[in-house]
Write an enzyme that holds these catalytic residues in place. Structure first.
Site, short mmCIF file in Angstrom:
data_model
loop_
_atom_site.label_atom_id
_atom_site.label_comp_id
_atom_site.label_asym_id
_atom_site.label_seq_id
_atom_site.Cartn_x
_atom_site.Cartn_y
_atom_site.Cartn_z
CB THR A 75 12.58 -58.90 -107.71
OG1 THR A 75 13.69 -58.03 -107.52
CG2 THR A 75 11.30 -58.20 -107.28
CD GLU A 108 21.31 -53.44 -110.35
OE1 GLU A 108 22.29 -53.41 -109.61
OE2 GLU A 108 21.37 -53.72 -111.56
C1 FAD Z 1 12.23 -52.70 -115.26
C2 FAD Z 1 12.67 -53.45 -114.05
C3 FAD Z 1 13.75 -54.32 -114.13
C4 FAD Z 1 14.14 -55.07 -113.02
N1 FAD Z 1 15.15 -56.02 -113.15
C5 FAD Z 1 15.37 -56.89 -112.12
C6 FAD Z 1 16.26 -58.00 -112.29
O1 FAD Z 1 16.89 -58.19 -113.34
N2 FAD Z 1 16.41 -58.86 -111.25
C7 FAD Z 1 15.74 -58.72 -110.07
O2 FAD Z 1 15.91 -59.56 -109.17
N3 FAD Z 1 14.90 -57.65 -109.87
C8 FAD Z 1 14.69 -56.76 -110.87
N4 FAD Z 1 13.82 -55.70 -110.71
C9 FAD Z 1 13.13 -55.56 -109.43
C10 FAD Z 1 13.55 -54.35 -108.60
O3 FAD Z 1 14.86 -54.52 -108.12
C11 FAD Z 1 12.51 -54.17 -107.51
O4 FAD Z 1 11.33 -53.69 -108.14
C12 FAD Z 1 12.95 -53.24 -106.41
O5 FAD Z 1 14.00 -53.80 -105.68
C13 FAD Z 1 11.80 -52.90 -105.44
O6 FAD Z 1 11.12 -54.03 -105.03
P1 FAD Z 1 9.51 -54.09 -105.12
O7 FAD Z 1 9.15 -53.69 -106.49
O8 FAD Z 1 9.08 -55.42 -104.63
O9 FAD Z 1 9.02 -52.97 -104.12
P2 FAD Z 1 8.75 -53.13 -102.51
O10 FAD Z 1 9.92 -53.77 -101.88
O11 FAD Z 1 7.43 -53.78 -102.37
O12 FAD Z 1 8.68 -51.64 -102.09
C14 FAD Z 1 7.52 -50.82 -102.27
C15 FAD Z 1 7.82 -49.47 -101.62
O13 FAD Z 1 8.02 -49.65 -100.20
C16 FAD Z 1 9.29 -49.11 -99.84
N5 FAD Z 1 9.82 -49.88 -98.73
C17 FAD Z 1 10.00 -51.23 -98.65
N6 FAD Z 1 10.55 -51.55 -97.46
C18 FAD Z 1 10.74 -50.39 -96.78
C19 FAD Z 1 11.26 -50.05 -95.49
N7 FAD Z 1 11.74 -50.99 -94.68
N8 FAD Z 1 11.29 -48.76 -95.13
C20 FAD Z 1 10.84 -47.80 -95.96
N9 FAD Z 1 10.32 -48.05 -97.18
C21 FAD Z 1 10.27 -49.34 -97.58
C22 FAD Z 1 10.13 -49.22 -101.08
O14 FAD Z 1 11.25 -48.33 -101.02
C23 FAD Z 1 9.13 -48.83 -102.15
O15 FAD Z 1 8.98 -47.45 -102.20
C24 FAD Z 1 13.46 -54.91 -111.79
C25 FAD Z 1 12.39 -53.99 -111.69
C26 FAD Z 1 11.98 -53.30 -112.81
C27 FAD Z 1 10.79 -52.39 -112.69
#
Ligand code: FAD
Length: 382
Positions: free
Chosen positions: A126, A366
């Site tokens: 991410t 995830e």
């Molecule tokens: C405590 C914590 C630990 C984490 N650990 C890791 C880690 O170890 N390694 C790592 O790589 N990541 C990690 N993450 C990241 C996590 O996997 C991401 O936050 C998650 O995948 C969502 O990505 P984003 O936050 O960028 O949200 P976005 O992708 O920006 O999404 C925002 C919203 O839009 C929605 N959305 C996006 N695209 C679409 C679509 N095409 N259609 C409909 N809805 C959509 C999403 O479902 C969400 O509701 C962690 C996150 C947290 C909070």
């Protein structure tokens, strides 16, 4: 079809349950409150062999399988999710990419310490500007002689900044494919490499005793041989890692959901209102019955996904279903358990307050619930 556990699996479940109740439960509230990483608990988990559960003995593992890991995660999360996510991320995001895709040298160098719990690894996919759309990765790695030069940043990376973090595997754009799309590859960046900067830990709503950081890479140089697996396979690699990881997160969510049942039964028997324990009221009994139903069906969903994976069958859809269902019902159960606890449920000293704060991220990490629905729909040919 038999979903009963073998004697060995039951024994593992029992020993992790005892550990969670006797070691994790008394110590975790303070770590949670202070936002400190529970090194002593992690050390003891290492001694128990939990970090090596699904890996072969030749690499220092316990010779178990991914289902064994899921059982352990469920029992840990039944008491506390910060500890459970630390183990989940250490294995499924930290050690597993090296085990699945690493060279013999990479495995020999890193796996023994990761599988003993002496060291942790993170998985940096991410980025601040892109999460669900992982193909939008901006971090770049350029080959300069016999070194990769990495520039970019990663967001929310679990286990990336503890005192015992040994490395982070980072996905980066390493070129352009003939069809014009990004070539993504995965590169191992050892902790302490110049140009690899770890920001202070985030202030989080839940999982506050787990370790999460933003990372930046400023002309960060690592040897060319730190490439994990083949160049250009980064996309396929993280899809595999995330598919598996979803089963583990589902198990963790089931544990939290079951912990909500445990705490609700205990409280409903003790707390009196209108002259009798609240558990004597059918409204409360029905809430708890629904919570148990949800935990049970979500458990069956992750058992099914794990069984397919271990049988070498396609499991992408079932893993997404398990993760989607388990995270949804974990949030439901945490909300109802808090309700059953009344005002005390809003007090941090009660485990259900922790469960409530820890449940929401399960619908996000995830792969969000929307992403799980996309995976399921795509697998149905839509
Ligand atoms: C405590 C914590 C630990 C984490 N650990 C890791 C880690 O170890 N390694 C790592 O790589 N990541 C990690 N993450 C990241 C996590 O996997 C991401 O936050 C998650 O995948 C969502 O990505 P984003 O936050 O960028 O949200 P976005 O992708 O920006 O999404 C925002 C919203 O839009 C929605 N959305 C996006 N695209 C679409 C679509 N095409 N259609 C409909 N809805 C959509 C999403 O479902 C969400 O509701 C962690 C996150 C947290 C909070």
């Amino acid at each position: 079809m038999d979903f009963r556990l073998s004697e060995e699996q039951e024994a593992l479940r029992e020993s992790v349950r005892d550990f969670a109740r006797e070691v994790v439960a008394p110590a975790i509230a303070e770590h949670y409150e202070q936002h400190t990483f529970p090194y002593e608990i992690v050390r003891q988990m290492g001694k128990m062999g939990l970090f090596g559960l699904p890996f072969p003995e030749e690499h220092g593992g316990m010779g178990g399988d991914y289902f064994a890991l899921c059982l352990a995660l469920e029992e840990l999360a039944r008491v506390d999710s910060s500890v459970a996510i630390t183990l989940e991320a250490a294995i499924s995001l930290g050690a597993m990419p090296i085990y699945r895709f690493g060279s013999d040298e990479q495995k020999a160098r890193w796996l023994p310490k990761l599988l003993s719990g002496e060291a942790l690894a993170g998985f940096g996919l991410t980025e601040p500007g892109t999460g669900s759309d992982a193909g939008g990765t901006q971090t770049r790695a350029v080959l300069d002689g016999d070194e990769w030069v990495i520039n970019g940043s990663k967001a929310f990376i679990t286990n990336s900044g503890t005192d015992i973090t040994a490395l982070v595997t980072v996905t980066a754009v390493t070129g352009t494919k003939p069809d014009g799309s990004k070539e993504l590859s995965t590169i191992i960046v050892p902790s302490g490499t110049p140009g690899f900067n770890v920001a202070p830990g985030y202030s989080k709503v839940g999982w506050t005793a787990s370790d999460t950081h933003e990372l930046t890479f400023d002309d960060c140089r690592v040897p060319a041989e730190n490439l994990l697996g083949e160049r250009g396979r980064g996309f396929a690699q993280f899809l595999r890692i995330l598919d598996e990881g979803r089963i583990a997160i589902a198990a963790l969510a089931v544990g939290l959901a079951q912990g909500c049942v445990d705490e609700s039964i205990r409280y409903a028997k003790e707390r009196e209102a209108f002259g009798q324990p609240i558990g004597a009221y059918q409204a409360i009994q029905f809430k708890i019955a629904d919570m148990e139903m949800k935990a049970h069906t979500a458990r069956l969903a992750y058992y099914d996904a794990a069984a397919r994976m271990l049988a070498g069958e396609p499991f992408k859809r079932q893993a997404a279903i398990a993760k989607l269902h388990a995270s949804t019902i974990a949030v439901d159960n945490a909300r109802e358990a808090t309700q059953i606890h009344g005002g005390y449920g809003f007090m941090n000293e009660y485990p259900v307050a922790r469960f409530w704060r820890d449940s929401k991220i399960l619908e996000i990490g995830e792969g969000t619930s929307e992403v799980q629905r996309m995976v399921i729909a795509r697998d149905l040919g839509m």
